[in-house]
Structures are given as structure tokens and as C-alpha cells.
Design an enzyme around this catalytic site. Structure first.
Site, PDB file in Angstrom:
ATOM      1  N   HIS A   7       0.820  -1.208   0.000  1.00 32.26           N
ATOM      2  CA  HIS A   7       0.000   0.000   0.000  1.00 32.26           C
ATOM      3  C   HIS A   7       0.856   1.261   0.000  1.00 32.26           C
ATOM      4  CE1 HIS A   7       0.557  -0.741   4.444  1.00 32.26           C
ATOM      5  NE2 HIS A   7       0.722   0.581   4.467  1.00 32.26           N
ATOM      6  N   HIS A  80       4.081   7.343   3.364  1.00 35.20           N
ATOM      7  CA  HIS A  80       5.005   6.213   3.240  1.00 35.20           C
ATOM      8  C   HIS A  80       4.557   5.264   2.142  1.00 35.20           C
ATOM      9  CE1 HIS A  80       1.965   4.556   6.106  1.00 35.20           C
ATOM     10  NE2 HIS A  80       2.235   3.418   5.510  1.00 35.20           N
ATOM     11  N   GLU A 129       7.864   1.420   4.638  1.00 35.90           N
ATOM     12  CA  GLU A 129       7.377   0.435   5.606  1.00 35.90           C
ATOM     13  C   GLU A 129       7.596  -0.945   4.994  1.00 35.90           C
ATOM     14  OE1 GLU A 129       3.115   0.704   6.230  1.00 35.90           O
ATOM     15  OE2 GLU A 129       3.146  -0.716   7.909  1.00 35.90           O
TER      16      GLU A 129
HETATM   17 CO    CO Z   1       1.277   1.613   6.183  1.00 37.80          CO
END
Ligand code: CO
Length: 135
Positions: A7, A80, A129
Site C-alpha cells: 500500500h 510512506h 514500511e
Molecule cells: Co502503512
């Protein structure tokens, strides 16, 4: 080492308002109900796309880590990018071996699996991430 893009995280002042933007402008109906992660100081929901997700995150509580980001970007902004990995502990030691700054011990993320964050200074300004692929 990394698997698919899972994502893209977008910090916003209101996830309800942001979700409405994706409904109105992009006709995306598949948006999850907001949830809270008090330990990490965020509310979040996922905008589901065919091949990936947008994670909308909103500050929760007094010491939210995204509060500062929103001070700099009051309307919100891309926060992110998240890649999947098979084994988070392996990924962490590999990142450290390569000299990257890992910002946290593995902790449970929004998908219920372990995540770590890699400092933007190591990624051309992008906070990355890494999340363990859900089983
Ligand atoms: Co995230």
C-alpha cells in the site's frame, strides 16, 4: 528481498473526508471502515484498488507520529510506501547489515502482521514500511 507493493500511506486530517474524495472523484466504493491503533497514535482505513491499497491515516491522541507531518502538510500528503516481505526479522537484520536506519522494533501494523519502518534519508526522501505478508 521485497515482495509486492502492499500500500501507499497517505496522512490526512480527516479520513472520513479523504475517503469521500476517493468515492466522489474516483468512484471507488470499496473502502474499509475506520479502525484505531491507539498504541501507534493513528486511525486508519484502506481504499481498495484492483492491485493495491491506499492507507489513509489520521492522527489519534496527543503524541501521534503523524502530527508533525500534518503540521508541515496541513492538507495531508503521501506519507510512506509499504512493501511486503516474507520474514520481518530477516528483513530487519538485512537492512541493518546494509547500513539502513530501521526506525522501530517489529510491531503489529494495520494489517495485523509485523512491520518496520526505514528512515527516509536512506530512501531518497521516502519513508518505507516493510510488512510481513499476511498468511
Ligand atoms: Co502503512
Amino acid at each position: 528481498m521485497v515482495g509486492p507493493l502492499n500500500h501507499v500511506g497517505v496522512a490526512v486530517p480527516s479520513i472520513e473526508k479523504a475517503a469521500q474524495t476517493y468515492r466522489d472523484l474516483y468512484d471507488i466504493a470499496d473502502i474499509t471502515e475506520p479502525s484505531e491503533m491507539p498504541t501507534q497514535g493513528v486511525r486508519f482505513c484502506f481504499v481498495n484498488l484492483e492491485n493495491s491499497q491506499i492507507e489513509l491515516i489520521e492522527p489519534l491522541g496527543d503524541n501521534s507520529p503523524i502530527e508533525k507531518f500534518l503540521e508541515k502538510n496541513p492538507k495531508g500528503g503521501q506519507h510512506h510506501v509499504c512493501f511486503e516481505v516474507k520474514d520481518i526479522n530477516k528483513a530487519k537484520s538485512e537492512m541493518e547489515r546494509k547500513g539502513a536506519t530501521v526506525l522501530n522494533e517489529p510491531r503489529i501494523g494495520a494489517h495485523g502482521t509485523l512491520v518496520i519502518f526505514i528512515h527516509p534519508k536512506d530512501n531518497n526522501g521516502v519513508l518505507i514500511e516493510l510488512m510481513e505478508t499476511p498468511k
